[in-house]
Design a protein around this motif. Structure first.
Motif, PDB file in Angstrom:
ATOM      1  N   PRO A  39       1.336   1.521  12.872  1.00 33.02           N
ATOM      2  CA  PRO A  39       0.846   2.884  12.615  1.00 33.02           C
ATOM      3  C   PRO A  39       1.968   3.920  12.553  1.00 33.02           C
ATOM      4  O   PRO A  39       1.879   4.882  11.781  1.00 33.02           O
ATOM      5  CB  PRO A  39      -0.079   3.150  13.816  1.00 33.02           C
ATOM      6  CG  PRO A  39      -0.506   1.797  14.278  1.00 33.02           C
ATOM      7  CD  PRO A  39       0.694   0.926  14.071  1.00 33.02           C
ATOM      8  N   GLN A  48       3.595   3.406   9.179  1.00 28.88           N
ATOM      9  CA  GLN A  48       2.663   3.871   8.147  1.00 28.88           C
ATOM     10  C   GLN A  48       2.721   5.394   8.035  1.00 28.88           C
ATOM     11  O   GLN A  48       2.723   5.944   6.930  1.00 28.88           O
ATOM     12  CB  GLN A  48       1.247   3.403   8.467  1.00 28.88           C
ATOM     13  CG  GLN A  48       0.234   3.705   7.385  1.00 28.88           C
ATOM     14  CD  GLN A  48      -1.155   3.171   7.737  1.00 28.88           C
ATOM     15  OE1 GLN A  48      -1.538   3.148   8.900  1.00 28.88           O
ATOM     16  NE2 GLN A  48      -1.900   2.747   6.731  1.00 28.88           N
ATOM     17  N   TYR A  57      -0.123  -3.265   3.913  1.00 28.03           N
ATOM     18  CA  TYR A  57       0.758  -2.122   4.169  1.00 28.03           C
ATOM     19  C   TYR A  57       1.816  -1.876   3.098  1.00 28.03           C
ATOM     20  O   TYR A  57       2.590  -0.923   3.207  1.00 28.03           O
ATOM     21  CB  TYR A  57       1.435  -2.280   5.534  1.00 28.03           C
ATOM     22  CG  TYR A  57       0.481  -2.070   6.678  1.00 28.03           C
ATOM     23  CD1 TYR A  57       0.189  -0.787   7.153  1.00 28.03           C
ATOM     24  CD2 TYR A  57      -0.171  -3.149   7.270  1.00 28.03           C
ATOM     25  CE1 TYR A  57      -0.712  -0.589   8.187  1.00 28.03           C
ATOM     26  CE2 TYR A  57      -1.067  -2.953   8.309  1.00 28.03           C
ATOM     27  CZ  TYR A  57      -1.342  -1.682   8.758  1.00 28.03           C
ATOM     28  OH  TYR A  57      -2.232  -1.481   9.781  1.00 28.03           O
TER      29      TYR A  57
END
Length: 234
Positions: free
Chosen positions: A119, A122, A165
């Protein structure tokens, strides 16, 4: 936030993990190292980085590592997942408990820190995760049953992660070492390698550093064999 790029190495107190930490530091990364032995703390101090004594089998230790890095440097550009050694025995003699240990050592060692780091990467729209696997992930050896089984699973995990991703510019690749000099050498094993030698931890570290670099920015979801040609036909 740190201007320099930041790399985390788990199980980085010795062997290929430690060599990877040294190489990344030499390439200009700020480096944080997790190691259960305490060697990672010493190496991190030498490299001017952050060292945490803890286990990659502990979600709490991993969170402490990630939180410390983010509090100190505000970013994570690279995660290198190394591993220890799991159970070895004849295939049907491996107990349930040993299989579960192998799962922790060879697959969950990646899954746990990735949950925390992905995360962050990202949100940054950038990041590279490199997992140190094994040359026997696709052509398994009875010498390393739990490693081969769970690292075959790691290959699948890596491809699914990459699919998920890649659009966020977050990459994941596996390095598949063959016989490396951090292992005891035997003449029989050496002769079985087309290059007639063991690889070095530094050669693995150089491959890790390449996959972590901008030069590998279009590489994701791959399993790169670094084994002197040992599994060339697979």
């Amino acid at each position: 936030m740190s201007e320099a790029k930041v790399a985390i190495v788990t199980a980085g107190g010795s062997g290929m993990g430690a060599a990877s930490a040294r190489k990344l530091a030499a390439d200009g990364f700020k480096v944080a190292i997790l190691s259960s032995s305490g060697k990672g703390e010493a190496l991190a101090q030498e490299l001017g980085g952050i060292g945490i004594t803890g286990s990659n089998q502990s979600n709490d230790d991993l969170k402490r590592l990630i939180d410390t890095v983010m509090d100190s440097w505000g970013r994570i550009d690279v995660l290198v997942n190394s591993a220890g050694h799991g159970p070895r025995a004849q295939i049907i003699e491996i107990t349930d408990e040993q299989w579960h240990t192998g799962l922790d050592v060879y697959l969950m060692n990646v899954i746990r820190p990735v949950r925390l780091v992905a995360p962050i990467m990202q949100a940054q729209k950038s990041g590279s995760i490199v997992n140190i696997s094994t040359a026997w992930a696709f052509e398994p050896s009875s010498m390393f049953p739990t490693s081969a089984v769970f690292r075959a699973g790691l290959a699948s995990y890596t491809k699914i992660f990459a699919d998920t991703y890649a659009a966020d510019n977050v990459r994941m690749n596996n390095v598949l070492p063959g016989w490396i000099d951090s292992l005891p050498a035997t003449e029989e094993r050496r002769e079985g390698v087309p290059m007639k030698r063991y690889g070095t931890s530094e050669e693995i570290a150089a491959t890790v550093a390449f996959l972590a670099s901008e030069g590998a920015g279009y590489i994701t979801g791959q399993n790169l064999k670094v084994d002197g040609g040992l599994t060339r036909s697979v």
